[in-house]
Design a protein around this motif. Structure first.
Motif, PDB file in Angstrom:
ATOM      1  N   GLN A 139      15.822  27.680 -29.476  1.00 57.42           N
ATOM      2  CA  GLN A 139      14.667  26.791 -29.176  1.00 57.42           C
ATOM      3  C   GLN A 139      14.131  27.071 -27.873  1.00 57.42           C
ATOM      4  O   GLN A 139      14.554  27.269 -27.095  1.00 57.42           O
ATOM      5  CB  GLN A 139      15.268  25.432 -29.240  1.00 57.42           C
ATOM      6  N   GLU A 140      12.675  27.148 -28.135  1.00 58.62           N
ATOM      7  CA  GLU A 140      11.856  27.175 -26.795  1.00 58.62           C
ATOM      8  C   GLU A 140      10.872  25.824 -26.687  1.00 58.62           C
ATOM      9  O   GLU A 140      10.285  25.311 -27.713  1.00 58.62           O
ATOM     10  CB  GLU A 140      11.083  28.422 -26.760  1.00 58.62           C
ATOM     11  N   ASN A 141      10.992  25.137 -25.575  1.00 58.85           N
ATOM     12  CA  ASN A 141      10.234  23.829 -25.375  1.00 58.85           C
ATOM     13  C   ASN A 141       9.543  24.012 -23.892  1.00 58.85           C
ATOM     14  O   ASN A 141       9.807  25.003 -23.235  1.00 58.85           O
ATOM     15  CB  ASN A 141      11.312  22.827 -25.006  1.00 58.85           C
ATOM     16  N   THR A 142       8.161  23.340 -23.948  1.00 63.92           N
ATOM     17  CA  THR A 142       7.374  23.377 -23.053  1.00 63.92           C
ATOM     18  C   THR A 142       6.898  22.063 -22.752  1.00 63.92           C
ATOM     19  O   THR A 142       6.623  21.250 -23.806  1.00 63.92           O
ATOM     20  CB  THR A 142       5.846  24.288 -23.435  1.00 63.92           C
ATOM     21  N   SER A 143       6.889  21.556 -21.504  1.00 66.66           N
ATOM     22  CA  SER A 143       6.322  20.400 -21.030  1.00 66.66           C
ATOM     23  C   SER A 143       5.235  20.714 -20.089  1.00 66.66           C
ATOM     24  O   SER A 143       5.341  21.650 -19.408  1.00 66.66           O
ATOM     25  CB  SER A 143       7.417  19.446 -20.237  1.00 66.66           C
ATOM     26  N   ILE A 144       4.059  19.771 -20.214  1.00 67.56           N
ATOM     27  CA  ILE A 144       2.992  19.719 -19.247  1.00 67.56           C
ATOM     28  C   ILE A 144       2.868  18.561 -18.552  1.00 67.56           C
ATOM     29  O   ILE A 144       3.000  17.341 -19.151  1.00 67.56           O
ATOM     30  CB  ILE A 144       1.626  19.999 -19.996  1.00 67.56           C
ATOM     31  N   ALA A 173      25.711  20.360 -26.426  1.00 63.66           N
ATOM     32  CA  ALA A 173      25.564  20.942 -24.936  1.00 63.66           C
ATOM     33  C   ALA A 173      24.691  21.985 -25.171  1.00 63.66           C
ATOM     34  O   ALA A 173      24.891  22.783 -25.968  1.00 63.66           O
ATOM     35  CB  ALA A 173      27.018  21.080 -24.288  1.00 63.66           C
ATOM     36  N   GLN A 174      23.774  22.226 -24.054  1.00 58.93           N
ATOM     37  CA  GLN A 174      22.830  23.268 -24.130  1.00 58.93           C
ATOM     38  C   GLN A 174      22.765  23.952 -22.718  1.00 58.93           C
ATOM     39  O   GLN A 174      22.965  23.425 -21.623  1.00 58.93           O
ATOM     40  CB  GLN A 174      21.402  22.822 -24.302  1.00 58.93           C
ATOM     41  N   SER A 175      22.937  25.557 -22.856  1.00 59.76           N
ATOM     42  CA  SER A 175      22.635  26.202 -21.660  1.00 59.76           C
ATOM     43  C   SER A 175      20.934  26.305 -21.906  1.00 59.76           C
ATOM     44  O   SER A 175      20.387  26.562 -22.883  1.00 59.76           O
ATOM     45  CB  SER A 175      23.063  27.547 -21.708  1.00 59.76           C
ATOM     46  N   LYS A 176      20.407  26.711 -20.658  1.00 55.84           N
ATOM     47  CA  LYS A 176      19.018  26.649 -20.705  1.00 55.84           C
ATOM     48  C   LYS A 176      18.399  27.791 -19.558  1.00 55.84           C
ATOM     49  O   LYS A 176      19.235  27.991 -18.794  1.00 55.84           O
ATOM     50  CB  LYS A 176      18.193  25.335 -20.184  1.00 55.84           C
ATOM     51  N   LEU A 209      15.535  29.960 -13.716  1.00 57.41           N
ATOM     52  CA  LEU A 209      16.859  29.573 -13.449  1.00 57.41           C
ATOM     53  C   LEU A 209      17.612  29.508 -14.633  1.00 57.41           C
ATOM     54  O   LEU A 209      17.243  28.686 -15.817  1.00 57.41           O
ATOM     55  CB  LEU A 209      16.691  27.973 -12.821  1.00 57.41           C
ATOM     56  N   TYR A 210      18.906  29.954 -14.760  1.00 56.55           N
ATOM     57  CA  TYR A 210      19.979  29.868 -16.151  1.00 56.55           C
ATOM     58  C   TYR A 210      20.786  28.666 -15.588  1.00 56.55           C
ATOM     59  O   TYR A 210      21.639  28.690 -14.561  1.00 56.55           O
ATOM     60  CB  TYR A 210      20.546  30.958 -16.102  1.00 56.55           C
ATOM     61  N   ILE A 211      20.927  27.841 -16.415  1.00 56.40           N
ATOM     62  CA  ILE A 211      21.563  26.453 -16.332  1.00 56.40           C
ATOM     63  C   ILE A 211      22.657  26.574 -17.660  1.00 56.40           C
ATOM     64  O   ILE A 211      22.424  26.434 -18.403  1.00 56.40           O
ATOM     65  CB  ILE A 211      20.724  25.384 -16.486  1.00 56.40           C
ATOM     66  N   TYR A 256      11.565  25.809 -21.353  1.00 55.02           N
ATOM     67  CA  TYR A 256      12.964  25.860 -21.488  1.00 55.02           C
ATOM     68  C   TYR A 256      13.301  26.649 -22.467  1.00 55.02           C
ATOM     69  O   TYR A 256      12.722  26.750 -23.891  1.00 55.02           O
ATOM     70  CB  TYR A 256      13.282  24.523 -21.759  1.00 55.02           C
ATOM     71  N   LEU A 257      14.047  27.775 -22.460  1.00 57.30           N
ATOM     72  CA  LEU A 257      14.856  28.430 -23.683  1.00 57.30           C
ATOM     73  C   LEU A 257      16.028  27.609 -23.694  1.00 57.30           C
ATOM     74  O   LEU A 257      16.899  27.629 -22.520  1.00 57.30           O
ATOM     75  CB  LEU A 257      14.973  30.198 -23.308  1.00 57.30           C
TER      76      LEU A 257
END
Length: 181
Positions: free
Chosen positions: A47-52, A69-72, A111-113, A132-133
């Motif tokens: 999933q890819e997300n975008t915030s503005i 839980a997600q890695s991003k 940044l990989y989280i 965010y990926l």
């Protein structure tokens, strides 16, 4: 690409090699095989997300619990942010500690989280496009977070607290101590 591990194990800073000429700019945001080589496990973004956001917006500190839980892999397409990650892994040597990283369209750093960390950012420029990926789908039932201003975390957001624009939902998040219960 230069990949550097932060003090939070598994949380990585990715700095691309930037190619610039009279046509513009080219760079690789990440290479799956290089990232996996450093991590020691496979990643599969779904999933890819975008915030503005406008200047002064604080989003966070968010994470998803349990099976959600997600890695991003996060980056800024336009503007500049201070990105904050808090280690919530109970068995981690850095449990409860955080890092701050400047992400911008100028440094093009990502940044990989990894899973088990809360994430948030504050916008420093007039407009920010943040991507965010994620390696797991968003599930509102598993959404959680920690209060951005929790004194036990001691996060300096590098922005005047009185000028922050924070959602009502984020202002009601629990403290770190309440989370531990």
């Amino acid at each position: 690409m230069k990949i550097t591990e932060t003090k939070l194990k598994g949380c990585l800073i990715l700095e691309p090699q930037i190619y610039e000429d009279n046509r513009g700019v080219f760079y690789e945001v990440f290479k799956k095989k290089e990232l996996e080589s450093v991590l020691g496990y496979q990643v599969g973004f779904v999933q890819e997300n975008t915030s503005i956001s406008k200047k002064g917006v604080l989003r966070g500190l968010h994470y998803q619990k349990g099976l959600g839980a997600q890695s991003k892999l996060v980056s800024v397409q336009r503007g500049e942010v201070i990105d904050v990650v808090v280690d919530l892994r109970p068995n981690s040597e850095t449990f409860g500690q955080h890092i701050k990283v400047n992400l911008s369209d100028k440094n093009r750093t990502s940044l990989y989280i990894p899973k088990g960390m809360a994430h948030g950012f504050v916008t420093l420029s007039n407009e920010v496009i943040f991507t965010y990926l994620c390696d797991n789908y968003y599930d509102p039932e598993l959404e959680s977070g920690i209060l951005y201003s929790d004194p036990d975390l001691g996060i300096d957001w590098s922005y005047p607290i009185s000028e922050l624009i924070v959602s009502k939902k984020d202002m009601l998040l629990p403290s770190f101590k309440d989370l531990e219960k």
